[in-house]
Enzyme design. Structure first.
Site, short mmCIF file in Angstrom:
data_model
loop_
_atom_site.label_atom_id
_atom_site.label_comp_id
_atom_site.label_asym_id
_atom_site.label_seq_id
_atom_site.Cartn_x
_atom_site.Cartn_y
_atom_site.Cartn_z
N CYS A 168 14.11 35.63 -0.34
CA CYS A 168 14.33 34.82 -1.54
C CYS A 168 15.70 34.14 -1.43
CB CYS A 168 14.28 35.71 -2.78
SG CYS A 168 14.79 34.85 -4.28
N ASP A 194 -6.29 -5.27 -2.67
CA ASP A 194 -5.80 -4.60 -1.47
C ASP A 194 -6.99 -4.25 -0.58
OD1 ASP A 194 -3.86 -3.68 0.09
OD2 ASP A 194 -3.33 -1.94 -1.11
N LYS A 214 -3.97 -9.49 -6.73
CA LYS A 214 -3.92 -9.45 -5.27
C LYS A 214 -4.62 -8.17 -4.83
CE LYS A 214 -0.85 -9.95 -1.34
NZ LYS A 214 -1.48 -8.95 -0.49
N GLU A 228 -4.09 -14.43 -10.67
CA GLU A 228 -5.19 -13.51 -10.37
C GLU A 228 -4.61 -12.27 -9.68
OE1 GLU A 228 -6.55 -16.96 -8.16
OE2 GLU A 228 -7.07 -15.65 -6.50
N CYS A 273 18.01 35.83 -4.46
CA CYS A 273 18.47 37.23 -4.51
C CYS A 273 18.31 37.93 -3.17
CB CYS A 273 17.72 37.99 -5.60
SG CYS A 273 15.97 38.23 -5.21
N TYR A 324 -11.98 -15.54 -3.50
CA TYR A 324 -10.88 -16.16 -4.25
C TYR A 324 -10.46 -17.52 -3.70
CZ TYR A 324 -8.48 -13.37 -0.64
OH TYR A 324 -8.12 -12.78 0.54
N LYS A 378 4.64 -8.87 -5.77
CA LYS A 378 4.27 -7.51 -5.37
C LYS A 378 4.66 -6.53 -6.48
CE LYS A 378 2.67 -7.06 -1.38
NZ LYS A 378 2.90 -6.68 -0.19
N CYS A 385 15.42 39.17 -10.24
CA CYS A 385 15.99 38.04 -9.51
C CYS A 385 16.57 37.06 -10.53
CB CYS A 385 14.88 37.35 -8.70
SG CYS A 385 15.39 35.81 -7.94
N CYS A 422 8.70 36.13 -4.96
CA CYS A 422 9.85 37.02 -4.89
C CYS A 422 9.48 38.21 -5.78
CB CYS A 422 11.10 36.33 -5.41
SG CYS A 422 12.44 37.50 -5.70
S1 IVH Z 1 -5.10 -16.44 -1.59
C1 IVH Z 1 -3.85 -19.52 1.53
N1 IVH Z 1 -5.74 -14.71 -3.41
O1 IVH Z 1 -3.38 -11.36 0.43
C2 IVH Z 1 -3.83 -18.40 0.58
N2 IVH Z 1 -5.12 -13.91 -1.25
O2 IVH Z 1 -0.77 -11.53 1.75
C3 IVH Z 1 -4.88 -17.45 0.82
N3 IVH Z 1 -5.23 -11.47 -1.05
O3 IVH Z 1 -4.45 -13.01 3.33
C4 IVH Z 1 -4.75 -16.23 0.09
N4 IVH Z 1 -5.94 -11.05 -3.08
O4 IVH Z 1 -5.92 -11.12 2.31
C5 IVH Z 1 -5.33 -14.90 -2.14
N5 IVH Z 1 -6.38 -13.26 -5.11
C6 IVH Z 1 -5.98 -13.45 -3.86
C7 IVH Z 1 -5.78 -12.39 -2.96
C8 IVH Z 1 -5.33 -12.65 -1.68
C9 IVH Z 1 -5.60 -10.53 -1.91
C10 IVH Z 1 -4.77 -11.19 0.32
C11 IVH Z 1 -5.39 -12.02 1.38
C12 IVH Z 1 -4.25 -12.75 2.00
C13 IVH Z 1 -3.12 -11.80 1.75
C14 IVH Z 1 -1.78 -12.45 1.84
#
Ligand code: IVH
Length: 672
Positions: A408, A118, A116, A114, A411, A225, A314, A431, A426
C-alpha cells in the site's frame, strides 16, 4: 524538418492506407500544422528536401497514396481536402479573408452549414443512370476502386431516376452508425478478435475489404454532400440546391444543415451542435461551412489542396495523445487499490485532463500501458476520461511492462488481491487513506454536509492523529486546529458553527454517511423511514431489513454485519456523545404510488428543483438513484439531460418521460 516529415508520412500512411491510425486525428492535425508552419518559415529547406528525392512534402498532400490493393481511379474533378478552423477567431479570420479577396464592397450573405461526418470520402459515378464506379479519395487525384463494397451500402442507389444526367458523380461520406459499430465490436470480441478503435476505422476497413460479402455484413451508411463531374446537369445556383438535386436523384441528405446570412449564426450553429455531439447515432467531428452561392465559390477558387470557399470548424477533440508520467495507486474508502494514469495535462473533450482511472491490474495489463509511454486519452461527452492505449511506435526501447506494486503506498501494508476478484485491496482498516476516505464520505454534501471541513482539513486532522474515525468528528475540539498554519479565529469559528448545524442532519443522511457497504443514499433513506432512529436500526434483524420493499438480503446482511462490529458500535456511541441528534424522517402522507420503483431524473425540470424531484419520488415510496441501470423503472428528462443517461436508457429500452409524464407517474404510479 526531415524527421518531422517522416513522422507525418508515417501517420498519413497509417490513416489513409491502412485504416489503422496510431494517434488521434487531433494530434495528427497538429503534427501536419507544425510541419506546414516550419516549411512556410523555411521554404528553402523544404524545397531542398522536396528536391532530395522524397517528393512533395506530406504536409501538402491531400490523403494517402493508393495501396495497390485495388485498381486506381483517376478523378475527373479532384477530391479536395478542407482547411480547418480550430476556434471562432480562425473562422472569422477566414470569412474576412474571403470578403477581402472578393473586394471590399462585396459581402457574403449566404453561408451553408452542415456537419463534418467522420467516415471515408467516396466519389460514386453514375453513367446513363447506372452506378458504374465508386472510388476513395486517395491522394485527391487518384483513388481506389471500391465499387464492389460500395454496392453493398443500402443508402446508395444502384440506379438513378429517369432523366438523370448522363454522367453524375456524387460525393459524400461512408460511415458506420454508432449502434452498428457497438454491435460489430461485441461480435469481434465474442469471436476473440480485436475490436475496432472507432466507427471511422471500422467503416474505412469495411469499404476496403476484398470480399463484398464481408462488407455487406457491416451495414454501412452514406451521407452525400457534394457533386463531382456532372454532364448536362441542371443549372444549380447554390450549394443548397445541390442538396435538393441529390434528393431528386434518390439520395437521403442529412437533415442537420442550414443556410444562414452571417458568421454569428454559423457560430450559434456550431455551439448548438457541440452540445448535440452525442445525441446522434453517428460521429461528426466538426461543422463544414461553405459559401452557398456557386458562382461565388467559382470566383474564390481553390489552393492546390483545398477550396477557399469552405472550411471545417473542428470541434474539441475527444481523443488526444499525451505522456503517461506514472501509474500511481489510490486507496479508496473501503481499501480498494485502484491504479490511475498520471498524465501530462492534455485538452480533450473540452477540459484539461491530468489523470484517468485504469481500473485494475488486468485492465493495465490488457492495455499494456507503461510509465513513460505516449498514450491516447479519450473523453467523450460527460463520460470520465479513459486511457485507450499506448502509441507503440513512440515507446522507449528499454521500456518494461508495469507491475502492480506489492505494498500500500499509504501505509506500506502488503496489498492483497482476493481470488476471483479483479481488485487489489489494502487490508489495513486503519490505513490513513481509508480513515480519510471514510471521514470525507461522512462529511460530504450528500451526507452530513459539514461546511469548512474539506479534504485538506480532514487530511491534517487524520495525519496529526486528532481524529481517527467518523465518531471523532463531533467530539474533537476545533481549537486543535489553531496551531496549524492557515487556521485562525475565523476558520475555527466557521468550522465549529458548521459542525453544530450538521448535528441535526436527517437520519437518512447520517446512515448514508456511515459508509455501510451496499447502502447508498436511496437505501439509506428507506432504512431511515423504516426504523426512525439509529438505535432501532442497530437492533433490527436481517429479516426485518430484507422485508422492506426495495431492499434485499445482501443489503440486510451488510447492515447487520456493520452494526455487529465492535468498533462501529463505538463510533455510534461517540456520535451520540458528540451531540449528533439525527432528525427523524417525516412520515409521508402522500399516496405510496412508487413503492419498489426506481426513477432517475436527469436535466432541469420547470416545476421541480433537483432535490424536490428526488423528494417527490422518495415521498411516494420510490427510489431516486443517480444513474440508470436495468432495474430503473423510468428515466425522466428535463432540459439538457445527461447524454449518457439517455443513451443507456435507450439501449435498455426503458421508458423516457418528460415533465408531464413525470407528474402523471407520481400521481398514479403508472406510465402515462
Ligand atoms: S465537402 C471540396 N462536406 O472532410 C470540399 N466534406 O477534411 C469537399 N467531410 O474530404 C468536402 N463531412 O471526407 C465536405 N459535410 C461535408 C463533409 C466533408 C465530412 C470530409 C470529406 C473531406 C474531408 C476534408
Amino acid at each position: 524538418m526531415a524527421s518531422l516529415r517522416e513522422r507525418v508520412a508515417h501517420h498519413l500512411h497509417l490513416y489513409h492506407e491502412l485504416d489503422a491510425p496510431e494517434i488521434p486525428d487531433a494530434d495528427f492535425d497538429r503534427l501536419v500544422h507544425e510541419l506546414r508552419d516550419l516549411e512556410d518559415a523555411h521554404p528553402d529547406v523544404a524545397a531542398a528536401l522536396d528536391a532530395d528525392g522524397s517528393g512533395v512534402s506530406p504536409a501538402q498532400q491531400v490523403g494517402g497514396a493508393a495501396s495497390g490493393a485495388f485498381s486506381p481511379v483517376r478523378h475527373d474533378v479532384p477530391m479536395m481536402s478542407l482547411d480547418n478552423a480550430f476556434d471562432v477567431d480562425e473562422l472569422r479570420g477566414w470569412g474576412d479573408r474571403l470578403v477581402r479577396r472578393l473586394g471590399e464592397d462585396r459581402a457574403i450573405d449566404r453561408w451553408n452549414i452542415e456537419l463534418k461526418f467522420d467516415g471515408l470520402a467516396l466519389s460514386i459515378r453514375y453513367e446513363d443512370g447506372q452506378l458504374v464506379q465508386a472510388a476513395t479519395r486517395g491522394d485527391g487525384t487518384t483513388g481506389e476502386d471500391v465499387t464492389h463494397t460500395v454496392r453493398t451500402i443500402a443508402d446508395i442507389p444502384h440506379s438513378l431516376p429517369a432523366g438523370a444526367p448522363p454522367v453524375v458523380e456524387v460525393r459524400g461520406e461512408a460511415y458506420m452508425r454508432r449502434s452498428t459499430f457497438d454491435a460489430l465490436n461485441d461480435a469481434q470480441v465474442a469471436a476473440g478478435l480485436k475490436p475496432y478503435v472507432n466507427p471511422r476505422n471500422a467503416a474505412a476497413g469495411s469499404i476496403r475489404q476484398k470480399d463484398p460479402a464481408v462488407a455487406a455484413t457491416r451495414n454501412l451508411s452514406f451521407w452525400p454532400y457534394q457533386l463531382g463531374r456532372v454532364d448536362n446537369g441542371p443549372a444549380l445556383e447554390r450549394h443548397s440546391d445541390t442538396f435538393r438535386f441529390l434528393t431528386e436523384l434518390g439520395f437521403t441528405v442529412n437533415d442537420h444543415h442550414r443556410v444562414v446570412d452571417g458568421l454569428d449564426d454559423v457560430v450559434a450553429f456550431i455551439h448548438e451542435y457541440e452540445g448535440r455531439r452525442h445525441d446522434l447515432d453517428y460521429e461528426f467531428d466538426g461543422v463544414v461551412v461553405k459559401v452557398d452561392e456557386l458562382d461565388v465559390q467559382r470566383e474564390l477558387g481553390s489552393t492546390s489542396r483545398a477550396p477557399r470557399w469552405a472550411i471545417a470548424y473542428k470541434l474539441p477533440p475527444e481523443e488526444r495523445a499525451t505522456r503517461l508520467i506514472d501509474i500511481p495507486i489510490s486507496i479508496g474508502t473501503n481499501g480498494s487499490a485502484t491504479p490511475y494514469a498520471l498524465l501530462e495535462p492534455v485538452f480533450v473533450g473540452g477540459v484539461t485532463v491530468t489523470n484517468a482511472t485504469l481500473h485494475n491490474e488486468d485492465q493495465v495489463r490488457a492495455k499494456d500501458v507503461r510509465p513513460g509511454d505516449m498514450v491516447i486519452v479519450r473523453r467523450a461527452g460527460d463520460v470520465i476520461p479513459e486511457v485507450v492505449g499506448p502509441v507503440l511506435s513512440e515507446r522507449a526501447k528499454d521500456s518494461v511492462p508495469w507491475a502492480f506494486p506489492a505494498d500500500c503506498p499509504v501505509c506500506a501494508t502488503p496489498l492483497i488481491r482476493p481470488e476471483g476478484e479483479a481488485r487489489h485491496r489494502c487490508p489495513n482498516f486503519h490505513c490513513p487513506a481509508q480513515i480519510r476516505g471514510r471521514i470525507e464520505h461522512f462529511a460530504q454534501r450528500g451526507a452530513m454536509d459539514i461546511e469548512f471541513f474539506g479534504e485538506r482539513t480532514i487530511d491534517l486532522l487524520v495525519t496529526e492523529g486528532v481524529i481517527a474515525d467518523v465518531g471523532d468528528v463531533f467530539c474533537f475540539d476545533p481549537e486543535a486546529l489553531r496551531s496549524f498554519e492557515g487556521f485562525g479565529d475565523t476558520s475555527i469559528e466557521n468550522l465549529a458553527g458548521a459542525l453544530e448545524v450538521s448535528r441535526t442532519r436527517p437520519l437518512g443522511k447520517v446512515i448514508f454517511g456511515l459508509a455501510i457497504p451496499h447502502v447508498g443514499s436511496s437505501n439509506a433513506e428507506l432504512l431511515a423511514k423504516a426504523f426512525g432512529s439509529l438505535d432501532a436500526l442497530a437492533g433490527a434483524s436481517a429479516e426485518q431489513i430484507a422485508g422492506i420493499d426495495g431492499l434485499g438480503s445482501v443489503i440486510a446482511d451488510s447492515v447487520v454485519e456493520w452494526f455487529a462490529v465492535e468498533s462501529n458500535a463505538a463510533i455510534l456511541a461517540k456520535l451520540s456523545e458528540g451531540g449528533v441528534r439525527p432528525e427523524a424522517p417525516q412520515v409521508s402522507t402522500l399516496e405510496q404510488t412508487l413503492v419498489g420503483k426506481s426513477i432517475v431524473v436527469s436535466g432541469g425540470l420547470a416545476n421541480y428543483g433537483r432535490a424536490e424531484a428526488k423528494a417527490a419520488i422518495v415521498d411516494r415510496g420510490g427510489k431516486a438513484p443517480g444513474s440508470v441501470s436495468k432495474s430503473t423503472f423510468a428515466l425522466v428528462v428535463g432540459n439538457d439531460p445527461g447524454a449518457s443517461k439517455v443513451t443507456k436508457a435507450e439501449e435498455l429500452g426503458l421508458p423516457i418521460l418528460d415533465e408531464a409524464g413525470f407528474d402523471a407517474l407520481l400521481s398514479t404510479g403508472e406510465l402515462p
